[in-house]
Design an enzyme around this catalytic site. Structure first.
Site, PDB file in Angstrom:
ATOM      1  N   GLY A 104       1.998   3.276   2.397  1.00  0.00           N
ATOM      2  CA  GLY A 104       3.074   3.359   3.362  1.00  0.00           C
ATOM      3  C   GLY A 104       4.312   2.611   2.916  1.00  0.00           C
ATOM      4  N   GLU A 105       4.111   1.424   2.375  1.00  0.00           N
ATOM      5  CA  GLU A 105       5.239   0.632   1.880  1.00  0.00           C
ATOM      6  C   GLU A 105       5.862   1.275   0.649  1.00  0.00           C
ATOM      7  OE1 GLU A 105       2.904  -1.734   4.571  1.00  0.00           O
ATOM      8  OE2 GLU A 105       2.290  -0.672   2.769  1.00  0.00           O
ATOM      9  N   TYR A 106       5.058   1.918  -0.167  1.00  0.00           N
ATOM     10  CA  TYR A 106       5.598   2.641  -1.325  1.00  0.00           C
ATOM     11  C   TYR A 106       6.563   3.732  -0.877  1.00  0.00           C
ATOM     12  CZ  TYR A 106       5.759   6.056  -5.121  1.00  0.00           C
ATOM     13  OH  TYR A 106       6.193   6.958  -6.071  1.00  0.00           O
ATOM     14  N   SER A 113       0.841  -1.191   0.000  1.00  0.00           N
ATOM     15  CA  SER A 113       0.000   0.000   0.000  1.00  0.00           C
ATOM     16  C   SER A 113       0.880   1.247   0.000  1.00  0.00           C
ATOM     17  CB  SER A 113      -0.928  -0.018   1.208  1.00  0.00           C
ATOM     18  OG  SER A 113      -1.936   0.971   1.092  1.00  0.00           O
ATOM     19  N   GLY A 124       9.788   2.208   0.297  1.00  0.00           N
ATOM     20  CA  GLY A 124      10.671   1.644  -0.717  1.00  0.00           C
ATOM     21  C   GLY A 124      11.199   2.638  -1.728  1.00  0.00           C
TER      22      GLY A 124
END
Length: 421
Positions: free
Chosen positions: A58-60, A56, A63
């Site tokens: 947040g992970e984008y 989602s 990364g």
């Protein structure tokens, strides 16, 4: 166990299709996946690709620093970003960003994965944190792709540590080339299940939020709204955070409050709670509105929260009062803004670290949080121009905590380059 996993995937797909009849977000995800193959065919067919997968938004964000640095090292490669969640894809596709192609990750059925992956040549693949899709990882590995996990986070009670979890751990042993862990504890847990190919690199979210300090964070409407007064930003709010806002607004009428809900569908509810609040989307339409006279501003727009935090004297970040999960507290802390949140944050080790650094504080319920906010704001106002208040000390601690963290991105990229050049 593989057949059980594949059955789970089919049951999940069926459940999502049924749920999509009642939920607009899920419906977007179902429809969006039908376009994934055509998107990559149009944008990156036959090209060498650097591929980042994020569950989602947040992970984008977590990364992105790694993808940016890899692109610098492999400028001739195309970049692909895939999402599982609509909240990530729908937000990022509207932005100006690095990816040549952005789409939903196809469901993890072997035929769907094979069709998608065969469209381009994946040189490097990394997933962020712990979004593992086993047919995808196996297919990529069989094609010679180097697979990585960045900001990996293992914790007790994950499937890998259950009696039936050996198959899942074995898949990671077989198909992941290297794990870059957020914490020493995560690496130790991974080692227990045989995942020894790893490094403790830290959390790349620190690198991401540090970038905010070098950009233009100016928001003219907030300067007018704040008008030199104390400002509390309620970021990614759910019901409990909004309950706190109600109490604070009543007890501290001289304090300015900005509320940016986690979901814009909450805006009508917020307007009911705060009938006299200003609405961001109405600012340019109102000829009589004097923004500086208003106490509460509701942000009914996506993408402004990280800049809003730069104006805050205190932040209340949502998601920690229930199982939804704590939202990003580092976006506020990087500016030296003390952060208040709920105590349900098992998957957020940075929350414990910020508390230990005395740059943030968690609470069991909205009553205790409201009392604390009222007390520290009042004491800060009373000590204005005098000795350093508790709030100002928390502010300094929050800033130092974030900005003293190691450069996780540099550690990760160096290792990847050693393995791929």
């Amino acid at each position: 166990m593989k057949s059980v996993y594949n059955l789970f995937v089919h049951v999940m797909i069926f459940g999502m299709k049924v749920f999509s009849l009642f939920n607009s977000k899920t419906k977007k995800g179902i429809r969006g996946r039908k376009q994934s193959v055509s998107i990559v065919t149009e944008k990156i067919q036959g090209q060498k690709v650097l591929w980042m997968h994020a569950a989602s938004l947040g992970e984008y964000e977590q990364g992105l620093p790694v993808l940016e640095k890899l692109k610098e090292q492999f400028p001739e490669h195309k970049t692909l970003v895939t999402f599982f969640s609509p909240s990530g894809y729908e937000n990022v596709k509207k932005r100006k960003q690095i990816a040549d192609a952005i789409c939903y990750l196809p469901f993890d059925r072997k035929k769907d994965v094979k069709e998608f992956v065969s469209t381009f040549e994946t040189e490097i693949f990394f997933t962020v944190k712990y979004d593992y899709w086993y047919n995808l990882l196996e297919e990529l590995k069989n094609r010679g792709t180097k697979n990585y996990v960045i900001s990996a986070l293992f914790y007790e009670h994950q499937v890998f540590f259950e009696s039936y979890g050996k198959w899942f751990a074995k898949q990671l042993q077989k198909n992941i080339d290297w794990f870059f862990h957020q914490t020493v504890k995560s690496k130790a847990l991974a080692k227990k299940i045989g995942l020894t190919n790893s490094t403790v690199s830290g959390d790349t979210r620190f690198d991401r939020v540090k970038q905010f300090l070098d950009r233009d964070n100016h928001l003219e409407f907030i300067e007018e709204f704040k008008n030199g007064q104390k400002l509390i930003v309620f970021g990614s709010s759910w019901q409990t955070e909004e309950d706190i806002a109600q109490v604070v607004a009543k007890k501290l009428p001289e304090i300015k409050i900005v509320i940016a809900p986690h979901d814009l569908q909450r805006v009508p509810h917020l307007q009911t709670l705060f009938p006299n609040a200003c609405l961001y989307s109405s600012l340019s339409d109102s000829q009589t509105l004097k923004l500086s006279d208003s106490q509460i501003l509701i942000i009914d727009s996506i993408g402004k929260l990280s800049k809003l935090y730069s104006y805050a004297d205190l932040a209340v970040v949502g998601g920690g009062f229930h199982s939804a999960g704590l939202h990003n507290i580092l976006e506020a802390a990087v500016y030296g803004v003390p952060v208040i949140f709920g105590n349900q944050y098992r998957k957020n080790p940075e929350a414990d670290a910020l508390i230990d650094a005395n740059g943030g504080k968690c609470f069991d319920d909205f009553v205790a949080a409201s009392v604390f906010i009222r007390e520290v704001i009042k004491k800060d106002v009373e000590n204005e121009g005098e000795e350093k208040s508790f709030l100002k000390q928390m502010s300094e601690n929050a800033y130092n905590f974030v900005n003293s963290q190691p450069d996780a991105t540099a550690i990760i990229v160096k290792k990847i380059l050693e393995s791929n050049i």
